[in-house]
Enzyme design. Structure first.
Site, mmCIF file in Angstrom:
data_model
loop_
_atom_site.group_PDB
_atom_site.id
_atom_site.type_symbol
_atom_site.label_atom_id
_atom_site.label_comp_id
_atom_site.label_asym_id
_atom_site.label_seq_id
_atom_site.Cartn_x
_atom_site.Cartn_y
_atom_site.Cartn_z
ATOM 1 N N THR A 172 -59.595 17.478 -77.391
ATOM 2 C CA THR A 172 -58.479 17.538 -77.728
ATOM 3 C C THR A 172 -57.893 18.556 -76.935
ATOM 4 O O THR A 172 -56.725 18.910 -76.447
ATOM 5 C CB THR A 172 -58.323 18.086 -79.188
ATOM 6 O OG1 THR A 172 -58.668 17.129 -80.230
ATOM 7 C CG2 THR A 172 -57.026 18.902 -79.480
ATOM 8 N N THR A 198 -64.327 18.215 -80.368
ATOM 9 C CA THR A 198 -64.946 18.578 -81.522
ATOM 10 C C THR A 198 -65.581 18.043 -82.301
ATOM 11 O O THR A 198 -66.549 18.341 -83.131
ATOM 12 C CB THR A 198 -63.895 19.731 -82.156
ATOM 13 O OG1 THR A 198 -63.030 18.922 -83.032
ATOM 14 C CG2 THR A 198 -63.229 20.883 -81.418
ATOM 15 N N ASP A 199 -65.313 16.699 -82.315
ATOM 16 C CA ASP A 199 -65.868 15.667 -83.255
ATOM 17 C C ASP A 199 -67.295 15.716 -83.014
ATOM 18 O O ASP A 199 -68.081 15.643 -84.240
ATOM 19 C CB ASP A 199 -65.324 14.243 -83.002
ATOM 20 C CG ASP A 199 -64.022 14.196 -83.571
ATOM 21 O OD1 ASP A 199 -63.544 14.867 -84.237
ATOM 22 O OD2 ASP A 199 -63.488 13.051 -83.336
#
Length: 328
Positions: A20, A89-90
């Protein structure tokens, strides 16, 4: 690739992987590493070097990607440079934990990312990246293991978890709390973690496959049949403090006679028990049948630890010792 052979005080190499934080306007496409770094004002105290390593969603990262990245981080560290890994961030908590197991960590290793795209109001990427660079460039942050820095908090890789799908304060360390924070651009470390989980960096020498099975209400255990001949180990995310339906017991006992089987909790926080409950399918029953306790490690991290140990060539005795140390 940028040069990092000479040692330089306050030197940090930033490895960009995508995510992101590097999303182009509208969410289509990826910014280059240089474009991500361009969001920051130059620091007079830290020499920042760039390695544009990957441009992919973190859901596409593999263990092979991280093994290659770890080798580059070790090269940078041997040359005196801290490391910042910028990714989606996943899977930050898993990437950071695996780097914690395999990197020599001559200098701080920090993983960061963003919850909001650069073109959205309140984009958190620049602040997270600045905080991560400050931590990676600070010699006082050595010896903490791999770290995750977001929202001005410094978390140990072994404890941190993503706890919310969209909140910029999503990362927390249940049961432990952050090690410190970044205040006015400087890291303040309040707590230091105990000894490393492994006595030396693990080497990912061979392929190993470890399954993760999360048990749910009414589960009959049919997925256990898919474990045979396909995997080298198994982690079971059980109810509560380590409980399973009693019809799981015998199939798991048979599996544990052939491969390492680790018992973890699906709750994501708190230690696995060992002797509070004693009936069929209780933690005492399952551990007595050869399953290994994950201690306070959550199931995804227990899976990565087992996979890394198997990839390093560890035998069952060494695997048992490593997991036993988690329980204390």
């Amino acid at each position: 690739m940028d040069e990092w052979s000479r040692e330089m005080a306050g030197s940090v190499t930033v490895f960009t992987l995508g995510g992101t934080i590097s999303a182009a306007r509208g969410g289509a496409g990826r910014l280059t590493g240089a474009e991500v770094l361009a969001q920051l004002a130059p620091s007079p105290d830290i020499d920042v070097r760039l390695h544009d390593f990957r441009r992919i969603p973190s859901s596409n990262l593999t263990v092979d990607d991280l093994a290659e990245l770890a080798a580059l981080i070790d090269s940078a560290g041997a040359g005196g440079s801290g490391a910042v890994v910028v990714q989606g961030t996943d899977t930050i908590e898993e990437s950071a934990f695996l780097l914690d197991l395999v990197c020599a960590q001559h200098r701080p290793v920090v993983v960061t990312g963003a919850m909001r795209r650069p073109d959205l109001p309140g984009a958190d990427g620049p602040a997270n990246l600045a905080g991560a660079i400050a931590v990676a460039g600070d010699s006082g942050c050595r010896g903490l293991g791999a770290l995750v820095v977001l929202a001005d908090e410094i978390h140990a890789a072994r404890h941190v978890r993503k706890t919310h799908t969209t909140s910029v304060a999503t990362f927390a360390s249940p049961g432990a709390g952050p090690l410190g924070s970044v205040v006015e651009g400087r890291p303040r470390v309040l707590l230091r973690p105990p000894a490393p989980l492994v006595d030396r960096p693990l080497r990912l020498l061979r392929a190993a496959r470890v399954a993760l099975l999360t048990v749910s209400l009414g589960d009959r255990g049919e997925l256990l049949e898919a474990i045979d001949d396909r995997f080298d180990g198994l982690v079971v995310a059980a109810f509560g403090a380590g409980h399973l339906p009693e019809w799981f017991v015998e199939p798991l006992e048979r599996l544990a006679a052939r491969m390492p089987v680790v018992l973890a909790s699906r709750t994501g926080a708190g230690p696995l028990l060992s002797r509070t409950y004693n009936g069929p399918g209780s933690e005492h029953d399952l551990l007595g049948r050869g399953l290994l306790s994950a201690g306070s490690l959550d199931a995804p991290k227990a899976r990565l630890l087992l996979q890394a140990l198997l990839s390093d060539g560890a035998d069952l005795a060494r695997i048992r010792r490593t997991f036993a140390a988690l329980v204390g």
